[in-house]
Design a protein around this motif. Structure first.
Motif, PDB file in Angstrom:
ATOM      1  N   GLY A   8      -3.706  10.183   8.737  1.00 47.06           N
ATOM      2  CA  GLY A   8      -3.139  10.562   7.775  1.00 47.06           C
ATOM      3  C   GLY A   8      -3.791  11.539   6.924  1.00 47.06           C
ATOM      4  N   PRO A   9      -3.478  12.710   6.268  1.00 48.11           N
ATOM      5  CA  PRO A   9      -3.964  14.185   5.400  1.00 48.11           C
ATOM      6  C   PRO A   9      -4.240  13.206   3.778  1.00 48.11           C
ATOM      7  CG  PRO A   9      -1.874  14.415   6.010  1.00 48.11           C
ATOM      8  CD  PRO A   9      -1.882  13.228   7.090  1.00 48.11           C
ATOM      9  N   ASN A  10      -3.811  12.128   3.802  1.00 51.58           N
ATOM     10  CA  ASN A  10      -3.756  11.652   2.522  1.00 51.58           C
ATOM     11  C   ASN A  10      -4.943  11.074   2.803  1.00 51.58           C
ATOM     12  OD1 ASN A  10      -2.305  12.513   0.339  1.00 51.58           O
ATOM     13  ND2 ASN A  10      -0.188  12.046   2.079  1.00 51.58           N
ATOM     14  N   PRO A  11      -4.826   9.203   3.711  1.00 49.89           N
ATOM     15  CA  PRO A  11      -6.608   9.156   2.799  1.00 49.89           C
ATOM     16  C   PRO A  11      -7.760   9.750   3.495  1.00 49.89           C
ATOM     17  CG  PRO A  11      -4.649   8.262   4.821  1.00 49.89           C
ATOM     18  CD  PRO A  11      -4.994   9.616   4.314  1.00 49.89           C
ATOM     19  N   LEU A  32      -0.524   2.278  10.558  1.00 52.18           N
ATOM     20  CA  LEU A  32       0.697   3.386  10.227  1.00 52.18           C
ATOM     21  C   LEU A  32       1.628   3.525  11.355  1.00 52.18           C
ATOM     22  CD1 LEU A  32       0.286   6.298   7.503  1.00 52.18           C
ATOM     23  CD2 LEU A  32       0.850   6.887   9.625  1.00 52.18           C
ATOM     24  N   ASN A  37       2.294  -0.964   7.302  1.00 46.12           N
ATOM     25  CA  ASN A  37       2.003   0.161   5.450  1.00 46.12           C
ATOM     26  C   ASN A  37       3.444   0.150   5.190  1.00 46.12           C
ATOM     27  OD1 ASN A  37       2.520   2.168   7.837  1.00 46.12           O
ATOM     28  ND2 ASN A  37       3.078   3.832   6.191  1.00 46.12           N
ATOM     29  N   ARG A  38       4.337  -0.024   6.054  1.00 43.73           N
ATOM     30  CA  ARG A  38       6.372  -0.642   5.176  1.00 43.73           C
ATOM     31  C   ARG A  38       6.691  -1.761   5.535  1.00 43.73           C
ATOM     32  NH1 ARG A  38       8.223   4.873   3.082  1.00 43.73           N
ATOM     33  NH2 ARG A  38       7.016   6.111   3.907  1.00 43.73           N
ATOM     34  N   GLY A  50       4.679   1.948  -0.025  1.00 41.08           N
ATOM     35  CA  GLY A  50       4.180   1.125   1.343  1.00 41.08           C
ATOM     36  C   GLY A  50       4.334   2.419   2.529  1.00 41.08           C
ATOM     37  N   GLN A  51       2.896   3.172   1.208  1.00 46.42           N
ATOM     38  CA  GLN A  51       2.513   4.990   1.869  1.00 46.42           C
ATOM     39  C   GLN A  51       0.616   4.236   2.280  1.00 46.42           C
ATOM     40  OE1 GLN A  51       4.122   7.562  -0.004  1.00 46.42           O
ATOM     41  NE2 GLN A  51       5.369   8.727   2.315  1.00 46.42           N
ATOM     42  N   THR A  52      -0.551   4.750   2.609  1.00 43.97           N
ATOM     43  CA  THR A  52      -1.538   4.778   2.706  1.00 43.97           C
ATOM     44  C   THR A  52      -1.766   6.365   2.215  1.00 43.97           C
ATOM     45  OG1 THR A  52      -1.608   5.798   5.207  1.00 43.97           O
ATOM     46  CG2 THR A  52      -1.677   3.337   4.573  1.00 43.97           C
ATOM     47  N   PRO A  53      -3.187   6.186   1.241  1.00 43.69           N
ATOM     48  CA  PRO A  53      -4.250   4.825   1.104  1.00 43.69           C
ATOM     49  C   PRO A  53      -3.696   4.078  -0.152  1.00 43.69           C
ATOM     50  CG  PRO A  53      -4.933   7.063  -0.290  1.00 43.69           C
ATOM     51  CD  PRO A  53      -3.821   7.369   0.141  1.00 43.69           C
ATOM     52  N   GLU A  65      -1.901   7.120  -4.751  1.00 43.89           N
ATOM     53  CA  GLU A  65      -1.632   8.525  -5.332  1.00 43.89           C
ATOM     54  C   GLU A  65      -3.266   8.558  -4.745  1.00 43.89           C
ATOM     55  OE1 GLU A  65       0.940  10.285  -5.191  1.00 43.89           O
ATOM     56  OE2 GLU A  65       1.927   7.762  -5.158  1.00 43.89           O
ATOM     57  N   VAL A  66      -3.592   9.967  -3.932  1.00 46.96           N
ATOM     58  CA  VAL A  66      -4.621  10.448  -3.758  1.00 46.96           C
ATOM     59  C   VAL A  66      -5.224  11.029  -4.989  1.00 46.96           C
ATOM     60  CG1 VAL A  66      -4.181  10.866  -1.356  1.00 46.96           C
ATOM     61  CG2 VAL A  66      -3.933  12.361  -2.567  1.00 46.96           C
ATOM     62  N   ARG A 113       7.567  15.848   9.075  1.00 40.76           N
ATOM     63  CA  ARG A 113       7.818  14.434   9.442  1.00 40.76           C
ATOM     64  C   ARG A 113       9.609  14.765   9.832  1.00 40.76           C
ATOM     65  NH1 ARG A 113       5.717  12.470   3.021  1.00 40.76           N
ATOM     66  NH2 ARG A 113       3.757  11.893   4.312  1.00 40.76           N
ATOM     67  N   PHE A 121       9.448   8.950  12.122  1.00 33.65           N
ATOM     68  CA  PHE A 121       9.322   8.488  10.518  1.00 33.65           C
ATOM     69  C   PHE A 121      10.833   8.084  10.356  1.00 33.65           C
ATOM     70  CE2 PHE A 121       5.483  10.997  10.011  1.00 33.65           C
ATOM     71  CZ  PHE A 121       4.853  10.620   8.791  1.00 33.65           C
ATOM     72  N   ARG A 124      11.931   4.710   9.156  1.00 33.67           N
ATOM     73  CA  ARG A 124      11.335   3.918   7.722  1.00 33.67           C
ATOM     74  C   ARG A 124      11.643   5.076   6.425  1.00 33.67           C
ATOM     75  NH1 ARG A 124       4.778   4.430   8.929  1.00 33.67           N
ATOM     76  NH2 ARG A 124       5.283   4.116  11.272  1.00 33.67           N
TER      77      ARG A 124
END
Ligand SMILES: N[C@@H](CCC(=O)N[C@@H](CS)C(=O)NCC(=O)O)C(=O)O
Length: 206
Positions: A8-11, A32, A37-38, A50-53, A65-66, A113, A121, A124
């Motif tokens: 995923g783009p956030n991690p 994921l 994560n959930r 329930g989210q990464t990272p 929160e990145v 999503r 998604f 979840r």
């Protein structure tokens, strides 16, 4: 410290930031796609969203929160900052980061999503399939808006790489893979993207 990573783009934002900052932290990979994560223990003792990272600190507390994670790592690491060296530079980085997050990243990822990502998604989170096309169009508007503003600039906030570039790159590269590329007429964005893609930190194997 311990870094909770996943696809995923956030991690990826944090991974690129760490590579650019010369920081190496032991990692745990969260499944994921399988929904790890959930579920407990992750969504109870690591990240209640329930989210990464997520970044677990040595005292056991957890940052999520990145942008918060990257700002923390920037402050505790030796070497040149990727947020800024002066109050004005830091404010400019935060201004661009927020603009990019609200105008491009959030609508792009929710557009995904609520459409291509729906099977993953829907079980979840609340999904709005009827909003997908509009959200994708908002992300396109954001990229079209940004393009002329970065004309003549090597990086989004000016002459230095910052968190704003890293956030934008992770999401633009994600968009390329899920049917939301930027308009090829965005020539400034295109040159910036090619420059970012050439950096070792953004290599898919980094
Ligand atoms: N605002 C959060 C966003 C985190 C986020 O959306 N993470 C995605 C991975 S790119 C995620 O966990 N998706 C799986 C899910 O929501 O179940 C941040 O800055 O960290």
């Amino acid at each position: 410290m311990k870094f909770y990573n996943s696809v995923g783009p956030n991690p990826r934002v944090v991974k690129i930031f760490m590579a650019e900052r010369g920081v190496a932290i032991p990692e745990v990979t969260i499944d994921l796609r399988g929904g790890e994560n959930r579920r407990a223990p992750y969504n109870v003792s690591v990240n209640p969203t329930g989210q990464t990272p997520a970044l677990e600190l040595d005292d056991g507390s957890v940052l999520t929160e990145v942008t918060a994670i990257c700002e923390y790592l920037d402050e505790v690491s030796p070497g040149p900052s990727l947020i800024g060296a002066t109050p004005q530079e830091r404010a400019e980085t935060r201004m661009w980061t927020r603009r990019i997050d609200l105008r491009i990243c959030e609508p792009m990822v929710n557009g995904f999503r609520f459409a291509e990502g729906l099977p993953l998604f829907e079980p979840r989170m609340r999904v709005l399939p009827e909003a997908a096309a509009g959200l994708k169009a908002i992300a396109q508007d954001g990229m079209n808006w940004l393009d002329p503003l970065i004309a003549g600039r090597e990086f989004v906030a000016g002459g230095k790489l910052t968190l704003a570039d890293i956030l934008l790159f992770a999401f633009i590269d994600f968009g390329m893979g899920v049917g939301q590329p930027f308009d090829p007429a965005c020539s400034n964005l295109k040159s910036w993207y090619e420059r970012m893609k050439a950096r070792p930190s953004t290599s898919p194997t980094a």
